[in-house]
Design an enzyme around this catalytic site. Structure first.
Site: not given
Length: 629
Positions: A290, A410, A449, A451
């Site tokens: 990210i 989470k 996400v 990948g």
């Protein structure tokens, strides 16, 4: 013989081609005269011979001028043959003119016949050689089907015809007007013909050339193709080909985001750049999945400076090199500054923020792998909780305008230390936002996400290539998925919408059942699942059981108190938080427990925090359990 000829020097090939044309042109004239007179043996007088010599020499000069002998025959395109036709027409005009000047007895009708005999002798051998070489070059190529007979499909076909890897044998198209026609000599068929094609032609792969087809249509088509015993590959998008990012022949595996069917919402240009444009922006964890995408997105918004903070040296080097290349390609002006450092060192952070006068921080540095954090409790808490706290305190002291935490689903009713540590990080920022007014804190919560370093998608793909089995923790486990670029764009936009202490929740769409994802990936690889009912299948799916701290279902909201926003994919959650004195007291006790490596006390303090931590089983921390033996 043919091998030596194809691998001869270019000068040798040109000499052979010119020598052939030197013989073929007078022969074409002779054939034209023979056909005109209806006789095999034609009387060639001196005037006619002179005409033939003049025509041959001038024609060769015209061919040289038109560049015939610079063209590589095996790669000659339709444009080259059009030019050859023009050259032959000029040659016919030269024949007529020279016969008039030499007073040769050449009937005018024979000039028209000459055009066709010259085409037969000059063009057909070139076509024959081109097709022969193409077939020889593709002798080991794999037969493939192209789905889509539009512009992209035709371009892909033309490119693959000169490829050694793939040999197109047919088009498939849903447009009935195109079906039962031929393009580039290949039949255009309908989708039901796929089964027959795969059996008769031995095709194992189908290449998608869908142009700018929307995600929902693409998803529907891919699900239909999963029924056939074909590996589904896709050609690059037209925009990537035009921009030079990819070549038409660079086929790749179908990306799993194609299966999500989510139509991307165009980002609000004003919103996405509000806290970046002409500002000093810093991204922690800049080398992560990210963090690196946040850097790419932020760089395109023209910040004054983009500062990359990363603990891993190689990850920092890799993203810096990529961003420097992106900066050059897109003519961007921002300074890119790479800094090695840990978010757990507050003095270092203060110095960095103050020195560069940082205005906006995107805090993406965190340990996110659930089982690893379960086995390394203290380091997980240190990095996720205290790393966030120290970074936030440094931001306050340095006068940073806005601090955006990248959080996770989470953190909602967590059953693991990683999720609890992220929820506690949210609570710290919410309390700090109440304690002072100079730095605005907000957080953005979203799911998995595609990948990322811990994603199941690359794991499944690797297991399929190794011949299986695919390992899934539980048959009922589900997860929310989003692409990294979409998540990063939404983080930037949500951060700009923050008013202080906000918890933004991204719309992740419909949850995906992991076992279904695994089955689709097997099918899209042209393989079958090995089951009790299908013992001869290729890939088996094995269930390994939930890992430490893992949940069957993830949530994005703690309560039902959620509001929409001006963005269709971003919601605001109103959730409970502690005042700063209570938060500080908890942090102080947690810090002491971590320093003394009292793992059980750390767990108890996490249970005490208002994070709704639902601990599952015994703590699997490696060091704590090893020390008890």
């Amino acid at each position: 013989m043919l091998y030596h000829l194809l691998n001869a020097k270019r000068s040798t090939k040109r000499l052979i081609t010119v020598g052939y044309d030197f013989i073929a042109i007078p022969l074409a004239i002779y054939l034209a005269l023979a056909l005109r007179h209806g006789e095999v043996l034609v009387n060639i007088n001196n005037h006619t011979a002179a005409t033939m010599i003049i025509t041959t020499i001038i024609s060769l000069l015209v061919f040289v001028k038109l560049g015939f002998y610079r063209a590589v025959i095996r790669f000659m395109a339709s444009k080259a043959f059009t030019s050859l036709t023009l050259g032959i027409l000029i040659s016919a005009a030269v024949l007529g003119s020279s016969s008039f000047l030499t007073q040769a007895n050449v009937p005018r009708s024979s000039l028209i016949i000459y055009v066709f005999t010259a085409l037969a002798l000059l063009a057909l051998p070139r076509l024959f050689i081109r097709n022969l070489v193409s077939q020889l070059g593709q002798s080991g190529a794999k037969p493939v089907i192209i789905y889509g007979a539009g512009q992209q499909g035709v371009q892909l076909c033309q490119s693959l015809l000169s490829s050694r890897d793939y040999k197109p044998v047919a088009f498939i198209d849903d447009d009935r007007k195109k079906q039962n026609t031929q393009i580039n000599g290949l039949p255009v068929l309908a989708q039901p013909d796929l089964e027959l094609l795969s059996q008769q032609r031995g095709c194992k792969k189908i290449l998608l050339a869908l142009g700018n087809t929307g995600f929902s249509q693409r998803k529907k088509l891919i699900e239909q193709l999963a029924r056939y015993p074909l590996e589904v590959l896709t050609a690059p998008a037209v925009a990537d080909i035009v921009s030079g990012k990819a070549r038409i022949e660079e086929v790749r595996e179908v990306e799993i985001d194609d299966l999500l069917g989510r139509e991307a919402v165009s980002p609000d240009a004003q919103l996405i750049g509000r806290n970046i444009r002409n500002k000093v922006v810093l991204v922690t964890g800049a080398g992560g999945s990210i963090g690196s995408e946040l850097c790419r997105q932020a760089l395109r918004q023209n910040p004054k400076q983009l500062i990359l903070l990363e603990l891993n040296e190689f990850s920092l080097y890799a993203i810096e090199q990529e961003l420097q290349q992106l900066k050059q390609q897109e003519n961007l002006a921002a300074d890119i500054i790479s800094i090695l450092g840990s978010v757990q060192r507050q003095n270092r952070l203060e110095t960095i923020f103050t020195t560069f006068k940082v205005q906006t921080i995107y805090h993406a540095a965190a340990y996110k792998h659930v089982p690893l954090v379960e086995h390394n409790v203290v380091e997980g808490v240190r990095n996720n909780v205290f790393g966030t706290w120290y970074c936030a305190e440094a931001a306050i002291k340095a006068g940073v305008e806005r601090f955006v935490l990248v959080s996770t689903d989470k953190a909602v009713r967590p059953t693991n230390v990683m999720g609890t540590s992220k929820r506690l990080a949210e609570l710290v920022l919410q309390a700090l936002n109440q304690r002072q007014q100079d730095t605005l804190f907000c957080m953005v919560r979203f799911g998995n996400v595609l990948g990322s370093s811990g994603s199941v998608v690359p794991l499944f793909r690797r297991q399929i290539k190794q011949g299986g089995p695919i390992t899934v923790t539980h048959p009922d486990i589900i997860r929310y998925f989003m692409t990294i670029p979409e998540a990063s764009q939404l983080v930037l936009q949500a951060g700009a919408m923050g008013k202080g202490g906000d918890v933004f929740v991204l719309d992740m769409g419909e949850p995906v059942k992991i076992v279904n994802l695994a089955k689709k990936m097997i099918q899209l690889s042209g393989l079958s699942e090995k089951t009790d009912n299908n013992p001869d299948g290729d890939i088996e799916i094995q269930f390994t059981g939930l890992r430490p701290g893992e949940k069957l279902y993830e949530e994005l909201l703690i309560g039902d108190n959620v509001e929409g926003s001006s963005h269709p994919r971003i919601m605001t959650a109103n959730e409970i938080y502690l005042e700063w004195p209570e938060t500080h007291n908890l942090l102080h006790r947690l810090d002491k427990a971590c320093h003394e490596f009292r793992v059980e006390d750390v767990i108890n303090l996490l249970l005490e925090a208002p994070a709704a931590y639902n601990k599952q089983g015994d703590c699997p921390d490696w060091v704590m359990n090893a020390s008890r033996r």
